[in-house]
Every structure is written in structure tokens, then in C-alpha cells.
Enzyme design. Structure first.
Site, PDB file in Angstrom:
ATOM      1  N   ASP A   8      28.381  94.412  30.838  1.00  0.00           N
ATOM      2  CA  ASP A   8      29.577  94.630  30.025  1.00  0.00           C
ATOM      3  C   ASP A   8      29.399  95.770  29.023  1.00  0.00           C
ATOM      4  OD1 ASP A   8      31.330  92.746  31.118  1.00  0.00           O
ATOM      5  OD2 ASP A   8      30.445  91.120  29.961  1.00  0.00           O
ATOM      6  N   GLY A   9      28.184  95.930  28.483  1.00  0.00           N
ATOM      7  CA  GLY A   9      27.957  96.998  27.517  1.00  0.00           C
ATOM      8  C   GLY A   9      28.174  98.377  28.139  1.00  0.00           C
ATOM      9  N   ASN A  45      35.714  96.381  21.915  1.00  0.00           N
ATOM     10  CA  ASN A  45      35.368  94.998  21.578  1.00  0.00           C
ATOM     11  C   ASN A  45      35.561  94.679  20.096  1.00  0.00           C
ATOM     12  OD1 ASN A  45      34.775  93.620  23.906  1.00  0.00           O
ATOM     13  ND2 ASN A  45      32.599  93.366  23.476  1.00  0.00           N
ATOM     14  N   ASP A  46      34.740  95.320  19.251  1.00  0.00           N
ATOM     15  CA  ASP A  46      34.756  94.905  17.851  1.00  0.00           C
ATOM     16  C   ASP A  46      34.114  95.923  16.921  1.00  0.00           C
ATOM     17  OD1 ASP A  46      32.010  94.477  18.508  1.00  0.00           O
ATOM     18  OD2 ASP A  46      32.420  92.395  18.972  1.00  0.00           O
ATOM     19  N   THR A  84      35.851  87.249  23.215  1.00  0.00           N
ATOM     20  CA  THR A  84      34.906  86.486  24.025  1.00  0.00           C
ATOM     21  C   THR A  84      33.467  86.947  23.820  1.00  0.00           C
ATOM     22  OG1 THR A  84      35.245  87.985  25.908  1.00  0.00           O
ATOM     23  CG2 THR A  84      36.626  86.009  25.813  1.00  0.00           C
ATOM     24  N   ALA A  85      33.253  87.863  22.884  1.00  0.00           N
ATOM     25  CA  ALA A  85      31.915  88.406  22.646  1.00  0.00           C
ATOM     26  C   ALA A  85      31.309  87.788  21.374  1.00  0.00           C
ATOM     27  CB  ALA A  85      31.993  89.931  22.556  1.00  0.00           C
ATOM     28  N   TYR A  86      30.875  88.601  20.429  1.00  0.00           N
ATOM     29  CA  TYR A  86      30.197  88.118  19.226  1.00  0.00           C
ATOM     30  C   TYR A  86      31.108  87.186  18.416  1.00  0.00           C
ATOM     31  CZ  TYR A  86      27.025  88.540  15.153  1.00  0.00           C
ATOM     32  OH  TYR A  86      26.155  88.306  14.132  1.00  0.00           O
ATOM     33  N   LEU A 127      33.258  85.038  19.459  1.00  0.00           N
ATOM     34  CA  LEU A 127      33.192  83.691  20.039  1.00  0.00           C
ATOM     35  C   LEU A 127      31.910  82.993  19.601  1.00  0.00           C
ATOM     36  CD1 LEU A 127      34.216  81.509  22.025  1.00  0.00           C
ATOM     37  CD2 LEU A 127      33.024  82.734  23.844  1.00  0.00           C
TER      38      LEU A 127
END
Length: 285
Positions: free
Chosen positions: A68-69, A141-142, A182-184, A186
Site C-alpha cells: 500500500d505504501g 492517507n493522512d 483504515t490506516a493509522y 483505525l
């Protein structure tokens, strides 16, 4: 159709996936490019190579082999050029991947135009010093604000359009997109958001509070983040897990919706919640 492939071919597992992919695509009417630096590795199976700085501009779709990264990094670059990205999962979860390594035959569907584009909103983090923007970063993502090297809490204030939204003493704060939920976020206790929503999710990291929950804010808002920490513990900003940037008490960061959207190629009929069930719930049961 022209594909540009982004993969670390120095990894033997990734190289095998790339070769299996080529065996499928070579049966179709398409052109496949690899980065020039891998010419010695894959030239027996592919004859088209281009410099890493220009290979993205050549393609209709960027194919990413990795986790994913890697997919996130390439999908952001593709978004800025108005290109779509297709991830082939060569990592663990593969949330952003369109197909798994055992589904490479689906690439023929892509060549035939039998796919959909899944558009994902991105956020923009503008680092402000003395009221002027000194750096702008786009995130799929974030954007994560966290303490530095010392295990000491930092004070974080988040305001929305000039009004206070959150004041917390914590290890940090995550501002994520629905994709990043759904990443960090979550892992920090935040909710899962459907990727077709247009909003931000604000989640504290280990807050020193008995009552601190995630806040969901509409993407029409601009969030201003200010951080205070002691002299021995400078805070950092990390966008999509990339190189951290020091954030001093004199620095402010404005987070808003990006003008770019990531466009992920979707070949299979699975919806978002089916993917959640398959990749998180069932895998860890």
C-alpha cells in the site's frame, strides 16, 4: 494502451510478479514501459524503457507492484498528472491494490477497457511561517502530527475556519482522508469511513483524557493546526509515512481538501465493505 510499471525489481518476489504480469500483457495489444534503471534485470522480457522522471508521462495507466505504501506514493504522482494507477498487491494487506498476484489474468480486462475508476479525495497540508506558505504537501492517507524523540506529550490545537475544534494533550493527532481511515487512524481507535465520502477524520494519538474521540469534519472546512511542546521535544509532521518535517511552536499547518484526486483502477466487483471484511476481519480472525 500504454502502461508504465513502477516496482522494485531488485526484490526477487517483485521481479517474479513483474515477469508473470508481462507474460499476460504480451498477449495483448498494449505497450509496457519499465524504468531505465532495471534494464539489466528485465530486458529479456521487455524492450521498452524510459527515464524515471518521464515514465509517468508516457502512460495511460501506471501499474504499481508492491504494498500500500508504494501504491499510495505512485497514485499521488499519477493524480497530479491526471493519470490513473493500478496496484498489484505485492505486500501484505493491499487495501489500495486492484488485483492480487494470483489474478493477473484480469489485466486483459483492463486492456479491453473493462474497468472502473475509483476516485479518492486527497488532502493538502500547507506549512505556514509568518503567515506565508513555505511548503505544500498532498496526502492520500493522512497528515500526522506527533511528538519528537522524547516520550513527552505535546499540546495540540485544531481549529476549523477560525473556530476551536479540538484542544488536546497527546502523543499526536491524525488528520486522515476516508481512504486513510483504515490506516493509522483505525489503529488509534478511529472509525472506518467509506472512501466515497468527502470529509476529514481527526483522531488523537494516546490522548491524556478519559473523553477524547475522533471527530469527522466536512471537507469544505480548512483545519489549522498549532502545536506547543517543551524545548527538548520538537513536534513533527509526517504525510503519508514519508520524510518527517519539524514543526515548531511558531509554525502553523493548514489542512484542506486537495485540488487533486487519486484515480485507482478497479477491475473486480468487490465493494469497499467486502474488501474490509476480507482484508481485516477475516484475515485476523
Amino acid at each position: 494502451m500504454i502502461f508504465s510499471v513502477f516496482a522494485n525489481l531488485n526484490n526477487s518476489d517483485t521481479e517474479k510478479i513483474a515477469r508473470d504480469m508481462l507474460s499476460v500483457l504480451n498477449e495483448t495489444d498494449c505497450v509496457v514501459y519499465f524504468e531505465e534503471k532495471y534494464k539489466d534485470v528485465i530486458s529479456d522480457a521487455c524492450s521498452n524503457f524510459a527515464d524515471g522522471s518521464s515514465i509517468m508521462e508516457l502512460c495511460d495507466i501506471a501499474i504499481v507492484i508492491g504494498g500500500d505504501g508504494t501504491t499510495m506514493k505512485i497514485a499521488k504522482k499519477a493524480a497530479i498528472l491526471g493519470k490513473a494507477a493500478l496496484g498489484i498487491n505485492g505486500g501484505r494487506l493491499g487495501f489500495l491494490s486492484g488485483i492480487e498476484r494470483n489474478e493477473l489474468s484480469l489485466l486483459k480486462n483492463v486492456v479491453q477497457g473493462e474497468y472502473q475508476l475509483d476516485e479518492r479525495m486527497m488532502i493538502k497540508a500547507e506549512i505556514l511561517e509568518n503567515g506565508k506558505t513555505v511548503k505544500t504537501i498532498h496526502c492520500l492517507n493522512d497528515a500526522i502530527f506527533s511528538r519528537g524523540d522524547f516520550a513527552r506529550l505535546i499540546d495540540i490545537q485544531v481549529s476549523s475556519n477560525g473556530r476551536e475544534l479540538l484542544t488536546t494533550r497527546a502523543d499526536g493527532v491524525i488528520i486522515s482522508t476516508p481512504t486513510g481511515s483504515t490506516a493509522y487512524s483505525l489503529a488509534a481507535g478511529g472509525p472506518v469511513l467509506s472512501p466515497d465520502l468527502n470529509c476529514f477524520e481527526v483522531t488523537s494519538i494516546c490522548p491524556h483524557s478519559l473523553m477524547d474521540r475522533s471527530i469527522v469534519v466536512g471537507s469544505n472546512n480548512t483545519l489549522l493546526v498549532e502545536i506547543s511542546s517543551d524545548v527538548m521535544n520538537n513536534a513533527i509532521l509526517t504525510c503519508d509515512g514519508e520524510e518527517p518535517i519539524a514543526v515548531s511552536t511558531d509554525t502553523k499547518v493548514a489542512v484542506s481538501i486537495s485540488e487533486y484526486k487519486a484515480r485507482l483502477v478497479k477491475v473486480k466487483p468487490d465493494n469497499f465493505y467486502e474488501v474490509i471484511k476480507k482484508k481485516i476481519i477475516e484475515r485476523r480472525a
